[in-house]
Design an enzyme around this catalytic site. Structure first.
Site, PDB file in Angstrom:
ATOM      1  N   THR A  75     124.585  34.929  81.338  1.00 53.90           N
ATOM      2  CA  THR A  75     125.804  34.215  80.934  1.00 53.90           C
ATOM      3  C   THR A  75     126.263  34.632  79.542  1.00 53.90           C
ATOM      4  OG1 THR A  75     125.316  32.231  82.233  1.00 53.90           O
ATOM      5  CG2 THR A  75     126.778  31.948  80.361  1.00 53.90           C
ATOM      6  N   ASP A 101     130.318  35.258  86.325  1.00 60.02           N
ATOM      7  CA  ASP A 101     129.605  35.828  85.171  1.00 60.02           C
ATOM      8  C   ASP A 101     128.616  36.933  85.527  1.00 60.02           C
ATOM      9  OD1 ASP A 101     127.794  33.945  86.236  1.00 60.02           O
ATOM     10  OD2 ASP A 101     127.038  33.326  84.270  1.00 60.02           O
ATOM     11  N   HIS A 102     127.901  36.782  86.649  1.00 62.90           N
ATOM     12  CA  HIS A 102     126.890  37.783  87.033  1.00 62.90           C
ATOM     13  C   HIS A 102     126.399  37.421  88.420  1.00 62.90           C
ATOM     14  CE1 HIS A 102     124.055  34.563  86.122  1.00 62.90           C
ATOM     15  NE2 HIS A 102     124.605  34.456  84.925  1.00 62.90           N
ATOM     16  N   HIS A 130     123.685  27.574  89.836  1.00 59.28           N
ATOM     17  CA  HIS A 130     122.761  28.406  89.050  1.00 59.28           C
ATOM     18  C   HIS A 130     121.407  28.443  89.739  1.00 59.28           C
ATOM     19  CE1 HIS A 130     120.111  29.717  85.828  1.00 59.28           C
ATOM     20  NE2 HIS A 130     121.152  30.019  85.086  1.00 59.28           N
ATOM     21  N   GLU A 134     129.752  30.091  87.452  1.00 58.21           N
ATOM     22  CA  GLU A 134     128.354  30.473  87.304  1.00 58.21           C
ATOM     23  C   GLU A 134     127.836  31.209  88.552  1.00 58.21           C
ATOM     24  OE1 GLU A 134     126.331  30.364  84.640  1.00 58.21           O
ATOM     25  OE2 GLU A 134     124.843  31.314  85.939  1.00 58.21           O
TER      26      GLU A 134
HETATM   27  C1  GP9 Z   1     122.999  27.714  80.324  1.00 58.49           C
HETATM   28  C2  GP9 Z   1     123.825  28.496  81.275  1.00 58.49           C
HETATM   29  C3  GP9 Z   1     123.011  29.446  82.105  1.00 58.49           C
HETATM   30  O1  GP9 Z   1     123.672  26.959  79.383  1.00 58.49           O
HETATM   31  O2  GP9 Z   1     124.987  29.002  80.745  1.00 58.49           O
HETATM   32  O3  GP9 Z   1     122.843  30.701  81.588  1.00 58.49           O
HETATM   33  P1  GP9 Z   1     122.257  31.889  82.487  1.00 58.49           P
HETATM   34  O4  GP9 Z   1     120.836  31.516  82.871  1.00 58.49           O
HETATM   35  O5  GP9 Z   1     123.116  32.023  83.698  1.00 58.49           O
HETATM   36  O6  GP9 Z   1     122.306  33.090  81.629  1.00 58.49           O
HETATM   37 MN    MN Z   2     125.098  32.526  84.189  1.00 62.12          MN
END
Ligand code: GP9
Ligand code: MN
Length: 427
Positions: A84, A259-260, A200, A38
């Protein structure tokens, strides 16, 4: 007519890069474990804070002497507002996310020809996603069925007690620990996707989980970013140890990806202190690098691969590792390991990057001088057009639900979402 699936197929079949013989088919029948990091940006790799490595475990995998994992150090995320969800969509479909919103939500009932379904039909793989958040987030419960994902272990399968939860959901350490028995219970070969969560925004961490001091820019999110990254790194090392104990490490394909970004350009002032240079538009684009690491058992890869590449390229790469020709499918990426890999990386907003130069906000930048390029070559203009063209084609696929009209090969069976039911443990 670009609204026609044939036009799209002609484009992607033409973009296709043929397999690297060293890797082709070498992963057949092996379990695949894909780990989502993440909000993890590549600048963290080998970054030192207070004289300490922030992510020593990931650094050891990325190390130039570690041929066990190939680390792609010029790999970029290609996500937009779907964050995500966009990363998941791109990695398992080799399509772009949409310019606005999240395709996972707005196109969650489209027809897909996703990696889990292909691996099931062509190679008999079981697929599963593990994630310590509610199944409704990003509409996963719905779209996963369209993607042919067989098992979805969401938060209802974990112990979501107060001491195990922070921010969006389950902490990464209990997440990996509690995932192990479920992972072991899967029918082999499997394609398992582990989605972490603790690192996150706004990067919250309990005192007892913090093993590195925050940075000292005064921008709380940036300062804590290193602490949650460290926590994730420790969780990952623990997971690797558990995989080894369970006998699931040695013969598995393991992929790790970011992911980003975690730090948006609202934090450029603090990031300037962290990186030690001004965050220009070019620097900001360079900061969109996320790690991609892969190990294919039995193949001695390169320790580091410098190819300019992106999330879109992962699905064709994996298909070739499985001995499945990617050309049958509609894919905008190309095999990362192929000599013919196309080394321009398209971003969702139309910007793009190549090894030597970038195109950002209408300006071409030279990577060596970091300055604007004024004599724009024909090749540069062509690549720019190509990027817009493929974004448009990909959008047409999603807006028009065009995969309904496409059959990859004679024995392809469209996925029937009604066949999937993810159950619940804690009900
Ligand atoms: C939530 C998680 C976060 O289940 O995968 O998503 P994001 O905010 O990073 O798009
Ligand atoms: Mn994410």
């Amino acid at each position: 007519d670009s609204n026609d699936i044939t036009t799209v197929a002609n484009y992607t079949k033409n973009k296709y890069a043929k397999p690297n013989e060293v890797y082709f088919g070498r992963g057949k029948g092996k379990n695949i474990i894909k780990i989502h990091l993440e909000s993890f940006q590549s600048f963290l790799i080998d970054y030192k804070l207070h004289g300490e490595e922030v992510t020593p475990f990931l650094n050891s995998l990325a190390d130039e002497n570690n041929k066990n994992f190939t680390y792609f150090d010029n790999f970029f995320h290609q996500t937009e507002q779907g964050k995500t969800a966009d990363a998941e969509l791109i990695m398992d479909n080799s399509l772009f996310g949409l310019p606005q919103g999240a395709a996972f939500v707005t196109k969650g009932n489209n027809t897909f020809q996703s990696l889990p379904a292909i691996l099931d039909q062509r190679r008999g793989y079981t697929s599963a996603v593990f994630h310590g958040d509610d199944r409704t987030f990003w509409n996963r419960e719905e779209i996963y069925k369209e993607m042919g994902i067989e098992h979805f272990f969401d938060s209802s399968y974990y112990h979501m007690s107060d001491d195990q939860v922070i921010n969006y959901g389950l902490k990464d350490k209990p997440f990996f620990e509690e995932s192990m028995p479920m992972l072991k219970s899967l029918k082999e070969p499997f394609y398992a996707h582990m989605i972490t969560l603790t690192h996150h925004h706004p990067f919250l961490i309990d005192d007892e989980d913090a093993t590195i001091d925050p940075a000292e820019t005064g921008d709380g999110s940036v300062d804590r970013y290193f602490q949650t990254a460290r926590y994730m790194d420790e969780a990952l090392e623990q997971f690797f140890n558990e995989l080894k104990e369970a006998g699931l490490y040695e013969d598995s394909i393991i992929m790790i990806y970011g992911d980003h970004y975690g730090i948006s350009d609202n934090h450029n002032q603090a990031m300037k202190e962290i990186i030690g240079e001004e965050i220009t538009p070019l620097k900001n684009a360079e900061l969109q690098r996320v790690p991609f690491m892969i190990r294919v058992p039995g193949v001695e890869g390169e320790a580091i691969n410098h190819e300019y590449s992106g999330q879109m390229d992962v699905m064709p790469t994996l298909l070739h590792i499985m001995g499945i020709d990617a050309q049958d499918y509609i894919q905008f990426g190309t095999d990362l390991l192929s000599e013919e890999h196309k080394d321009f990386v398209s971003f969702r907003n139309g910007d793009f990057m190549t090894e030597k130069y970038s195109h950002i906000n209408g300006v071409f930048y030279d990577h060596e001088t970091k300055k604007e390029i004024t004599d724009i070559t024909k090749k540069m203009e062509e690549t720019k057009k190509k990027v817009y063209h493929e974004l448009e084609l990909s959008d047409n696929v999603l807006y028009g639900d065009l995969l309904r009209f496409y059959s990859p090969n004679d024995d392809w069976e469209p996925v029937d979402a009604t066949e999937y039911d993810y159950g619940k443990r804690n009900n």
